[in-house]
Design a protein around this motif. Structure first.
Motif, PDB file in Angstrom:
ATOM      1  N   UNK A 133      -5.497  22.602 -13.692  1.00 26.34           N
ATOM      2  CA  UNK A 133      -5.738  23.548 -12.346  1.00 26.34           C
ATOM      3  C   UNK A 133      -7.372  23.115 -12.135  1.00 26.34           C
ATOM      4  N   UNK A 134      -7.583  22.252 -11.268  1.00 24.83           N
ATOM      5  CA  UNK A 134      -8.840  21.656 -10.991  1.00 24.83           C
ATOM      6  C   UNK A 134      -9.485  22.073  -9.628  1.00 24.83           C
ATOM      7  N   UNK A 135      -8.813  22.714  -8.733  1.00 21.36           N
ATOM      8  CA  UNK A 135      -9.390  22.715  -7.549  1.00 21.36           C
ATOM      9  C   UNK A 135     -10.302  24.232  -7.509  1.00 21.36           C
ATOM     10  N   UNK A 136     -11.666  23.939  -7.070  1.00 20.20           N
ATOM     11  CA  UNK A 136     -12.589  24.751  -7.215  1.00 20.20           C
ATOM     12  C   UNK A 136     -12.410  26.065  -6.652  1.00 20.20           C
ATOM     13  N   UNK A 161     -15.421  35.907 -17.970  1.00 20.76           N
ATOM     14  CA  UNK A 161     -14.553  34.995 -17.846  1.00 20.76           C
ATOM     15  C   UNK A 161     -15.174  33.488 -17.591  1.00 20.76           C
ATOM     16  N   UNK A 162     -14.338  32.568 -18.220  1.00 19.51           N
ATOM     17  CA  UNK A 162     -14.651  31.244 -17.796  1.00 19.51           C
ATOM     18  C   UNK A 162     -13.590  30.271 -17.788  1.00 19.51           C
ATOM     19  N   UNK A 163     -13.622  29.117 -17.098  1.00 17.01           N
ATOM     20  CA  UNK A 163     -12.597  28.283 -16.893  1.00 17.01           C
ATOM     21  C   UNK A 163     -13.180  26.855 -17.149  1.00 17.01           C
ATOM     22  N   UNK A 164     -12.418  26.090 -17.854  1.00 11.96           N
ATOM     23  CA  UNK A 164     -13.031  24.779 -18.136  1.00 11.96           C
ATOM     24  C   UNK A 164     -11.882  23.656 -18.533  1.00 11.96           C
ATOM     25  N   UNK A 165     -12.225  22.356 -18.426  1.00  7.47           N
ATOM     26  CA  UNK A 165     -11.115  21.230 -19.081  1.00  7.47           C
ATOM     27  C   UNK A 165     -11.758  20.983 -20.309  1.00  7.47           C
ATOM     28  N   UNK A 166     -12.804  21.401 -20.986  1.00 12.67           N
ATOM     29  CA  UNK A 166     -13.017  21.026 -22.379  1.00 12.67           C
ATOM     30  C   UNK A 166     -12.234  21.241 -23.266  1.00 12.67           C
TER      31      UNK A 166
END
Length: 407
Positions: A133-136, A161-166
């Protein structure tokens, strides 16, 4: 030229010392498998037996011999959600319900609770496309919804909460999240440790070390939890000994700050004790262990955790994983007050989810008989000695006669 020659030999020595040499011996000891990586580990499986699965032995060898291990941990192409907040009965059910509503498919997750706090690292992908999921705008919506769930009616400040691709090491990250949340300072009225870990910290002034002694119940990944905490607090372990007897573990570490100095104040000593106790307690198996193995489907976690909530069961720890369309999940559950869950409630949940799908599992304790450890003094069964690279180099230079002392 002579100086350069000596330097080259020293560099070669450092390279040899820093290159893992892994030997796994299953014959020298009757009660454990010996793993040699410049030093010795005596290891067993969860049942206290030597390792017999060749795939496990091969995996250990490959992992230890890899200088730069694969950091992906199988989570490439997924979106990572980090959640912390105040724990409450049914919270996990609400989180999974929101994710299902937002078309997020949970592929892997770990949930820890401690001292009234909860931390979770959840890996998801889009239900329809199977992509990260990449849509800001969608990410902002997910974060906002989850933050509202975590806050509930009373917790308006501490939910995060935080969201990342890391890509990260899940369990080490959970330790970091709970430590940043200062769970080690909080004591919940609902959580009472009957066998809390005993941690003592003293300075060995003559040698410039701080000595950490830990005595607690033995369990898998105990050493990992302690060493991760020391490392994240920027301490370096120079020497250590780890021993087990029955279901007890005894750990001793000689540490310094990364700048080479020992612990310098009473508040720092007290904080280290608190953080180590918390790190050990976070993973403690509190409650009844339930193992779910069934075909994965959209909304499975929502249905299962809602069933827990409706039957008065509180999830204290969870490990979620999926592979080849199969969900393999582990839940530790108590009643609402963190006491032992009512067996009738457990059975009611199993009936609704499926007796063949949800099973009650108890982890066995290791009980080594004294008669089986007659060769312990010769090879150090149950013990391990860890040395830093610097200490290993000094020792070898001493043995070569190039320095007078390595202590």
């Amino acid at each position: 030229m002579e100086w350069h020659a000596c330097l080259d030999e020293y560099q070669k020595l450092v390279i040899r010392m820093s290159t893992p040499r892994v030997v796994i011996d299953n014959t020298v000891c009757r009660t454990a498998t010996v793993v040699k990586v410049s030093f010795l580990f005596h290891v067993t499986d969860l049942n206290g037996n030597k390792l017999t699965d060749e795939s496990v032995i091969s995996y250990i060898e490959q992992s230890l011999e890899t200088t730069y291990p694969d950091k992906s941990l199988g989570f490439n192409g997924l979106t990572a959600l980090e959640l912390t907040g105040t724990d409450r009965v049914g919270l996990l059910s609400e989180v999974f319900a929101v994710l299902a509503e937002l078309q997020c498919n949970v592929v892997d997750a770990k949930v820890w609770t401690h001292n009234g706090r909860i931390a979770s690292l959840i890996y998801v992908k889009d239900c329809n496309s199977g992509s990260p999921i990449e849509d800001s705008r969608r990410i902002d919506r997910i974060e906002a919804r989850l933050r509202n769930v975590l806050r509930g009616d009373n917790d308006i400040r501490s939910a995060r909460t935080s969201i990342s691709m890391a890509v990260t090491h899940t369990e080490r990250r959970l330790h970091q999240m709970m430590s940043a949340d200062r769970d080690y300072e909080r004591k919940s009225d609902l959580q009472c440790w009957t066998d809390s870990p005993v941690v003592n910290v003293q300075n060995w002034t003559e040698r410039g070390y701080s000595v950490v002694n830990v005595q607690c119940e033995d369990r898998p990944k105990l050493l990992f939890d302690v060493v991760c905490t020391l490392t994240d607090m920027e301490y370096v372990v120079f020497h250590a000994s780890i021993n087990t007897a029955g279901d007890k573990a005894y750990l001793e570490f000689y540490i310094r700050h990364t700048d080479g100095t020992p612990i310098s104040s009473e508040p720092e000593r007290h904080r280290l004790i608190q953080c180590l106790q918390a790190a050990i307690e976070r993973r403690a198996s509190e409650g009844v262990r339930l193992e779910l193995c069934t075909s994965d489907r959209q909304g499975l976690l929502t249905d299962v955790t809602r069933t827990f909530r409706e039957n008065g069961l509180n999830v204290t720890r969870a490990e979620i994983s999926t592979a080849m369309g199969v969900a393999m999940n582990v839940f530790h559950v108590t009643d609402a007050t963190r006491n032992l869950a009512d067996p009738k409630s457990i059975e009611s949940v199993r009936q609704k989810i499926g007796l063949g799908n949800l099973k009650v599992k108890e982890l066995p304790f290791r009980h080594h008989q004294m008669a089986e450890r007659e060769d312990e003094h010769e090879i150090g069964v149950g013990g391990a000695v860890l040395l830093s690279l610097g200490s290993l180099v000094r020792k070898n230079l001493y043995n070569l006669g190039l320095i007078k002392s390595y202590s």
